[in-house]
Design a protein around this motif. Structure first.
Motif, PDB file in Angstrom:
ATOM      1  N   GLU A   1      47.903   9.966  50.971  1.00 13.88           N
ATOM      2  CA  GLU A   1      48.144  10.586  52.280  1.00 13.88           C
ATOM      3  C   GLU A   1      47.057  11.594  52.616  1.00 13.88           C
ATOM      4  O   GLU A   1      46.604  12.351  51.758  1.00 13.88           O
ATOM      5  CB  GLU A   1      49.498  11.308  52.303  1.00 13.88           C
ATOM      6  N   ALA A   2      46.646  11.617  53.877  1.00 14.64           N
ATOM      7  CA  ALA A   2      45.685  12.621  54.348  1.00 14.64           C
ATOM      8  C   ALA A   2      46.408  13.949  54.530  1.00 14.64           C
ATOM      9  O   ALA A   2      47.586  13.977  54.874  1.00 14.64           O
ATOM     10  CB  ALA A   2      45.083  12.175  55.672  1.00 14.64           C
ATOM     11  N   TYR A   3      45.722  15.043  54.290  1.00 10.54           N
ATOM     12  CA  TYR A   3      46.324  16.359  54.505  1.00 10.54           C
ATOM     13  C   TYR A   3      45.244  17.378  54.847  1.00 10.54           C
ATOM     14  O   TYR A   3      44.083  17.212  54.498  1.00 10.54           O
ATOM     15  CB  TYR A   3      47.105  16.824  53.270  1.00 10.54           C
ATOM     16  N   GLU A   4      45.667  18.427  55.574  1.00 11.64           N
ATOM     17  CA  GLU A   4      44.739  19.531  55.831  1.00 11.64           C
ATOM     18  C   GLU A   4      45.015  20.620  54.809  1.00 11.64           C
ATOM     19  O   GLU A   4      46.143  20.798  54.361  1.00 11.64           O
ATOM     20  CB  GLU A   4      44.879  20.059  57.260  1.00 11.64           C
ATOM     21  N   THR A   5      43.969  21.317  54.430  1.00 13.86           N
ATOM     22  CA  THR A   5      44.090  22.273  53.337  1.00 13.86           C
ATOM     23  C   THR A   5      44.605  23.632  53.804  1.00 13.86           C
ATOM     24  O   THR A   5      44.557  23.957  54.983  1.00 13.86           O
ATOM     25  CB  THR A   5      42.728  22.452  52.642  1.00 13.86           C
ATOM     26  N   LEU A   6      45.075  24.403  52.823  1.00 10.20           N
ATOM     27  CA  LEU A   6      45.640  25.718  53.131  1.00 10.20           C
ATOM     28  C   LEU A   6      44.587  26.638  53.739  1.00 10.20           C
ATOM     29  O   LEU A   6      44.868  27.382  54.675  1.00 10.20           O
ATOM     30  CB  LEU A   6      46.215  26.339  51.855  1.00 10.20           C
ATOM     31  N   ARG A   7      43.371  26.575  53.201  1.00 10.01           N
ATOM     32  CA  ARG A   7      42.288  27.318  53.837  1.00 10.01           C
ATOM     33  C   ARG A   7      41.849  26.525  55.058  1.00 10.01           C
ATOM     34  O   ARG A   7      41.688  25.312  54.974  1.00 10.01           O
ATOM     35  CB  ARG A   7      41.116  27.512  52.882  1.00 10.01           C
ATOM     36  N   THR A   8      41.630  27.193  56.169  1.00  9.49           N
ATOM     37  CA  THR A   8      41.538  26.487  57.453  1.00  9.49           C
ATOM     38  C   THR A   8      40.277  25.670  57.681  1.00  9.49           C
ATOM     39  O   THR A   8      40.223  24.926  58.637  1.00  9.49           O
ATOM     40  CB  THR A   8      41.691  27.473  58.634  1.00  9.49           C
ATOM     41  N   GLU A   9      39.250  25.767  56.811  1.00  6.31           N
ATOM     42  CA  GLU A   9      38.087  24.906  56.999  1.00  6.31           C
ATOM     43  C   GLU A   9      38.529  23.454  56.847  1.00  6.31           C
ATOM     44  O   GLU A   9      39.056  23.081  55.811  1.00  6.31           O
ATOM     45  CB  GLU A   9      36.983  25.186  55.960  1.00  6.31           C
ATOM     46  N   PRO A  10      38.341  22.614  57.866  1.00 11.21           N
ATOM     47  CA  PRO A  10      38.840  21.239  57.799  1.00 11.21           C
ATOM     48  C   PRO A  10      38.035  20.379  56.835  1.00 11.21           C
ATOM     49  O   PRO A  10      36.848  20.590  56.651  1.00 11.21           O
ATOM     50  CB  PRO A  10      38.672  20.719  59.233  1.00 11.21           C
ATOM     51  N   ARG A  11      38.720  19.429  56.202  1.00 12.18           N
ATOM     52  CA  ARG A  11      38.038  18.459  55.355  1.00 12.18           C
ATOM     53  C   ARG A  11      37.478  17.370  56.259  1.00 12.18           C
ATOM     54  O   ARG A  11      38.210  16.709  56.977  1.00 12.18           O
ATOM     55  CB  ARG A  11      39.020  17.830  54.357  1.00 12.18           C
TER      56      ARG A  11
ATOM     57  N   LEU B   1      44.120  27.333  45.393  1.00 10.53           N
ATOM     58  CA  LEU B   1      45.054  27.415  46.528  1.00 10.53           C
ATOM     59  C   LEU B   1      44.390  26.992  47.832  1.00 10.53           C
ATOM     60  O   LEU B   1      45.031  26.400  48.697  1.00 10.53           O
ATOM     61  CB  LEU B   1      45.579  28.850  46.682  1.00 10.53           C
ATOM     62  N   ALA B   2      43.112  27.305  47.970  1.00  8.90           N
ATOM     63  CA  ALA B   2      42.396  26.970  49.202  1.00  8.90           C
ATOM     64  C   ALA B   2      42.424  25.475  49.485  1.00  8.90           C
ATOM     65  O   ALA B   2      42.397  25.051  50.640  1.00  8.90           O
ATOM     66  CB  ALA B   2      40.948  27.453  49.114  1.00  8.90           C
ATOM     67  N   GLY B   3      42.529  24.652  48.421  1.00  7.22           N
ATOM     68  CA  GLY B   3      42.473  23.203  48.596  1.00  7.22           C
ATOM     69  C   GLY B   3      43.807  22.490  48.613  1.00  7.22           C
ATOM     70  O   GLY B   3      43.850  21.268  48.769  1.00  7.22           O
ATOM     71  N   VAL B   4      44.934  23.224  48.457  1.00  7.24           N
ATOM     72  CA  VAL B   4      46.237  22.546  48.473  1.00  7.24           C
ATOM     73  C   VAL B   4      46.653  22.264  49.916  1.00  7.24           C
ATOM     74  O   VAL B   4      46.126  22.868  50.854  1.00  7.24           O
ATOM     75  CB  VAL B   4      47.332  23.375  47.743  1.00  7.24           C
ATOM     76  N   PRO B   5      47.617  21.348  50.140  1.00  5.09           N
ATOM     77  CA  PRO B   5      48.033  21.038  51.516  1.00  5.09           C
ATOM     78  C   PRO B   5      48.609  22.254  52.243  1.00  5.09           C
ATOM     79  O   PRO B   5      49.389  23.020  51.667  1.00  5.09           O
ATOM     80  CB  PRO B   5      49.117  19.968  51.320  1.00  5.09           C
TER      81      PRO B   5
END
Length: 349
Positions: free
Chosen positions: A203-213, A166-170
């Motif tokens: 597509e670029a996306y930010e993950t559910l866990r707030t640490e940015p990729r 879950l931490a890595g989903v959009p």
């Protein structure tokens, strides 16, 4: 090298004296290859019709490095048609599953069992890692006084696995789910489906866990360039939490108002709290109490996790002197051990 051979259950004369060939080095190198593998390297293996193994991924990585050293232009982008190729999609999924489960310790354990982790297909490797993890969870439950049934071990493993995934989903999935009603199962299913869709589209996306990729930062900033203007028009602060809420609302084409931003921030915070609170020890306590974390809504699960976490922290705050006194009363410590404990405590203190 002789000690390493003994640790692996071999004779000292079986010691490997060449660097990089012992099990520890192989375990570390395999984990590094999987961690550093890129989409273009996966496609390179698939395009050649080779099985997806650590050995073949490493060969693709070495080929890229060699081209760069020879100043040959390397294009990290894969062709659009590759994104729809079922073999590539499957290989990407297998790589992500391997990344989630692979550690140096797990690799070492498999090598000790005689598994050739470099040449094994990632699909089979994931199965072996899951079996290893399942045994680990059963032992962990047993050591902590929780009945180590197949069902308990399965719930434990699935809860930890789905929380990690879950931490890595959009993060945009928060526009489609309701954390006060939906379970981890539901959110996970919706999140992984959206993740697959966005990755196929590139597509670029930010993950559910707030640490940015790190590799997605610039793309996201370009896609949502007017976020600060929207916040200023609404007379709201340009904080990162407000920006994130606006991005999630904008992606889902939802109305952007102070009220919807506040609600989205609230939902996001509940999920972030869950990531912090749902540790293996907390999950273990839930199973001990007969609670299945996967059957609770995210909001209920977070509340229960916080309650257990606070309780565990209170119990762990027991004074050293009281702990030592209890050991003496139960005659579980010798005078020598007592002196040793006190000496270590004084040193740390």
């Amino acid at each position: 090298a002789m000690l390493e051979a003994l640790a692996e259950g071999k004779r000292p004369t079986d010691a490997v004296v060449l660097d990089g060939y012992d099990n520890v080095s192989r375990a570390e190198e395999a984990a590094q290859v999987v961690e550093q593998a890129t989409d273009s390297q996966v496609w390179s293996v698939v395009e050649k019709g080779l099985p997806l193994t650590i050995e073949n991924l490493e060969a693709a990585q070495n080929a890229e490095k060699q081209k760069k050293q020879q100043e040959v232009l390397v294009n990290p982008e894969i062709p659009d048609y590759a994104k729809e190729d079922i073999s590539y999609i499957t290989a990407k999924r297998q790589l992500e599953e391997t990344r989630l489960m692979m550690t140096i310790e797990a690799n070492y354990a498999l090598l000790k069992q005689g598994v050739s982790i470099e040449t094994e297909s990632l699909e089979k490797l994931v199965e072996q890692l899951k079996a290893l993890e399942h045994d680990y969870y059963k032992n962990l439950l047993s050591q902590n006084g929780v009945e180590a049934t197949e069902e308990n071990a399965a719930v434990f493993a699935e809860t930890i696995e789905k929380t990690q995934e879950l931490a890595g989903v959009p993060a945009y999935i928060l526009g489609d789910v309701d954390v006060s009603e939906d379970t981890v199962h539901t959110v996970h299913r919706a999140g992984t489906a959206q993740q697959a869709k966005m990755e196929r589209a590139g597509e670029a996306y930010e993950t559910l866990r707030t640490e940015p990729r790190a590799d997605m930062g610039d793309s996201i900033q370009k896609a949502f360039q007017n976020v600060d203007d929207i916040l200023k028009d609404l007379d709201l602060e340009t904080t990162e939490t407000n920006r994130r809420a606006v991005r999630i609302l904008a992606y889902n084409q939802m109305e952007i108002t102070p009220d919807t931003i506040a609600r989205m921030k609230g939902a996001d915070q509940k999920v972030q709290n869950l990531f912090q609170n749902l540790s293996p020890s907390v999950v273990m306590e839930m199973i001990r109490e007969g609670v299945n974390p996967l059957e609770m809504s995210v909001e209920q699960l977070n509340s229960k996790a916080e309650e257990i976490k606070n309780r565990l922290e209170e119990n762990s705050g027991e004074k050293f002197s009281k702990y030592l006194w209890k050991l003496e009363q139960r005659q579980e410590i010798t005078p020598e051990e007592r002196d040793s404990y006190i000496g270590i405590y004084r040193l740390l203190n």
